[in-house]
Enzyme design. Sequence first.
Site, mmCIF file in Angstrom:
data_model
loop_
_atom_site.group_PDB
_atom_site.id
_atom_site.type_symbol
_atom_site.label_atom_id
_atom_site.label_comp_id
_atom_site.label_asym_id
_atom_site.label_seq_id
_atom_site.Cartn_x
_atom_site.Cartn_y
_atom_site.Cartn_z
ATOM 1 N N PHE A 109 -14.431 -4.713 48.666
ATOM 2 C CA PHE A 109 -13.686 -4.197 47.511
ATOM 3 C C PHE A 109 -12.895 -5.319 46.842
ATOM 4 C CE2 PHE A 109 -14.161 -0.704 50.599
ATOM 5 C CZ PHE A 109 -14.891 0.199 49.817
ATOM 6 N N LEU A 110 -13.412 -6.545 46.936
ATOM 7 C CA LEU A 110 -12.696 -7.697 46.374
ATOM 8 C C LEU A 110 -12.777 -7.700 44.856
ATOM 9 C CD1 LEU A 110 -14.294 -10.452 48.653
ATOM 10 C CD2 LEU A 110 -12.285 -9.052 49.130
ATOM 11 N N THR A 130 -27.581 -8.196 44.800
ATOM 12 C CA THR A 130 -28.383 -6.987 44.538
ATOM 13 C C THR A 130 -28.339 -6.725 43.037
ATOM 14 O OG1 THR A 130 -26.442 -5.617 44.966
ATOM 15 C CG2 THR A 130 -27.995 -5.887 46.771
ATOM 16 N N CYS A 156 -19.912 -6.090 38.553
ATOM 17 C CA CYS A 156 -19.896 -4.915 39.442
ATOM 18 C C CYS A 156 -19.955 -3.591 38.708
ATOM 19 C CB CYS A 156 -18.656 -4.970 40.321
ATOM 20 S SG CYS A 156 -18.540 -6.528 41.215
ATOM 21 N N GLY A 179 -16.330 -5.111 32.033
ATOM 22 C CA GLY A 179 -17.520 -5.956 32.180
ATOM 23 C C GLY A 179 -17.597 -6.440 33.612
ATOM 24 N N THR A 209 -23.546 -4.797 47.941
ATOM 25 C CA THR A 209 -23.469 -3.418 47.460
ATOM 26 C C THR A 209 -24.874 -2.847 47.420
ATOM 27 O OG1 THR A 209 -21.512 -3.926 46.193
ATOM 28 C CG2 THR A 209 -22.775 -1.992 45.500
ATOM 29 N N HIS A 219 -5.246 0.158 31.945
ATOM 30 C CA HIS A 219 -5.005 -0.753 30.823
ATOM 31 C C HIS A 219 -6.154 -0.608 29.838
ATOM 32 C CE1 HIS A 219 -1.717 -2.578 32.916
ATOM 33 N NE2 HIS A 219 -2.492 -2.748 33.979
HETATM 34 C C1 UGA Z 1 -14.397 -4.643 40.821
HETATM 35 C C2 UGA Z 1 -13.486 -3.776 41.717
HETATM 36 O O1 UGA Z 1 -12.173 -3.744 41.179
HETATM 37 C C3 UGA Z 1 -13.461 -4.318 43.148
HETATM 38 O O2 UGA Z 1 -12.700 -3.446 43.971
HETATM 39 C C4 UGA Z 1 -14.895 -4.396 43.677
HETATM 40 O O3 UGA Z 1 -14.948 -4.954 44.964
HETATM 41 C C5 UGA Z 1 -15.716 -5.259 42.750
HETATM 42 O O4 UGA Z 1 -15.695 -4.713 41.424
HETATM 43 C C6 UGA Z 1 -17.122 -5.297 43.286
HETATM 44 O O5 UGA Z 1 -17.789 -4.260 43.305
HETATM 45 O O6 UGA Z 1 -17.548 -6.352 43.800
HETATM 46 P P1 UGA Z 1 -14.115 -6.963 39.521
HETATM 47 O O7 UGA Z 1 -15.414 -6.626 38.856
HETATM 48 O O8 UGA Z 1 -13.898 -8.319 40.066
HETATM 49 O O9 UGA Z 1 -13.820 -5.935 40.728
HETATM 50 O O10 UGA Z 1 -12.991 -6.784 38.420
HETATM 51 P P2 UGA Z 1 -11.871 -5.711 38.028
HETATM 52 O O11 UGA Z 1 -10.540 -6.345 38.162
HETATM 53 O O12 UGA Z 1 -12.072 -4.435 38.700
HETATM 54 O O13 UGA Z 1 -12.176 -5.561 36.466
HETATM 55 C C7 UGA Z 1 -13.419 -5.059 35.990
HETATM 56 C C8 UGA Z 1 -13.371 -4.898 34.492
HETATM 57 O O14 UGA Z 1 -12.535 -3.817 34.113
HETATM 58 C C9 UGA Z 1 -12.861 -6.097 33.716
HETATM 59 O O15 UGA Z 1 -13.663 -6.297 32.585
HETATM 60 C C10 UGA Z 1 -11.447 -5.720 33.346
HETATM 61 O O16 UGA Z 1 -10.984 -6.358 32.196
HETATM 62 C C11 UGA Z 1 -11.608 -4.239 33.137
HETATM 63 N N1 UGA Z 1 -10.355 -3.476 33.315
HETATM 64 C C12 UGA Z 1 -9.774 -3.385 34.538
HETATM 65 C C13 UGA Z 1 -9.781 -2.838 32.223
HETATM 66 O O17 UGA Z 1 -10.288 -2.914 31.083
HETATM 67 N N2 UGA Z 1 -8.635 -2.113 32.421
HETATM 68 C C14 UGA Z 1 -8.052 -2.008 33.631
HETATM 69 O O18 UGA Z 1 -7.014 -1.307 33.728
HETATM 70 C C15 UGA Z 1 -8.617 -2.662 34.716
#
Ligand code: UGA
Length: 436
Positions: free
Chosen positions: A152-153, A86, A263, A260, A122, A254
Amino acid sequence: MKIAMVGSGYVGLVSGACFADFGHDVVCIDKDQSKIDRLHEGVMPIYEPGLDALVASNVKAGRLTFTTDLAEGIKDASAIFIAVGTPSRRGDGHADLSFVYAVAREVGESLSNDAVVVTKSTVPVGTGDEVERILKESGTPHQVAVVSNPEFLREGAAIGDFKRPDRIVIGAEDEFGREVMREVYRPLFLNESPILFTSRRSSELIKYAANAFLATKITFINEIADLCEKVGGNVQDVARGIGLDGRIGGKFLHAGPGYGGSCFPKDTLALLKTAEDYESPVRIVEAVAKVNDLRKRAMGRKVVEALGGADAARGKRVAMLGLTFKPNTDDMRDSPAIAVAQTLDDAGVSVAAYDPEGMELAKPLMPEVEMAADPYTAIEGADAVVIVTEWDAFRALDLERVKALANAPVLVDLRNIYQPDAMREAGFAYSSIGRV
Ligand code: UGA
């Protein structure tokens, strides 16, 4: 129980393989013939730790198959998951639902038994209603329930997240839908994973609200980090100090170069569009999206600053370590690295980069960047090193070697993986996020 998974991309493939591993019979369906051919050969279309082994063992056990034939694939399936993309619609930022609706139409025309159709993609609030309308319109004589079951992966941790979820959300409007979904997730019931049954619309909104909230948490700590730099605080201590409060929680605090991925940027935008359509603004999310967008280029300017400012930076060279939006993925979508590299290019700074998995996908997105075979080749002759993604491989760089290879011992750590005092002692001009 037989499960059909329409769409064998990230979500479909991980979910399909995990359902098969729980003992269900799963058929993964995709229109892309070459993707299905490669899956038959055991080649994964995406990089996700552990996925190839999980797919291989379930294919071997006969519980996981692949096909391009939707009618054949959904035959006898009790649950048919829609897990197609999507993307943000070009021009207006609304989620593009054309793939979801096309699948619903095809399912309606091909259905040969009673089934529950589950949206795993989504999708904005109300999409389930439209899927239901399309299925009815197809004139199928079979009983169909449309259910929302968001995922929510997290990329890079998807299998663990699927098997040990914080919660499972199911939005169903009737008992048939709930009953089939209970059966689908029975193995996880036994693991005592909480399952929340709710209405379809609430379930659709939960997904967006969760991602928007997490994006807000990150953006909040990023702005606090900037303030820490001004007032002489340490953002890691501040994050710990607030995160130990159980009402706040320590996760997703963090500070870094901005979020980025496939999602958060897309889902925050889609939520804003829904809010606009319903004339019910979510101003906090508006601010979050804007602040995060601006942050990425600001990170590029931070590197220019470390090079001595705009005049001094022109003509210099930077080694960029990490390109993907986070570690353990090859995903480059909306990665801060793209904006950082672009800002450096605009400032007349050349960039050599290394990433353990992302370089192939990064090349067309950042044609101005030279890709190096390893971190040290990128660092050779660099006037500054910038860490953009916190891959484990960058956590214990040979600092003496870095100093010997680089033109100058300048390190900009956008993920705070090194300690300021230790780096200064090691002879680096070191800057990081929210720490002085
Ligand atoms: C995110 C959500 O965490 C999942 O629960 C959800 O299912 C998914 O989107 C989705 O909608 O499919 P994802 O995009 O794989 O998962 O990655 P994250 O681990 O959430 O990180 C997203 C971004 O935030 C990254 O760029 C990461 O570096 C950044 N981030 C994350 C931070 O800058 N600080 C943090 O404390 C955590």
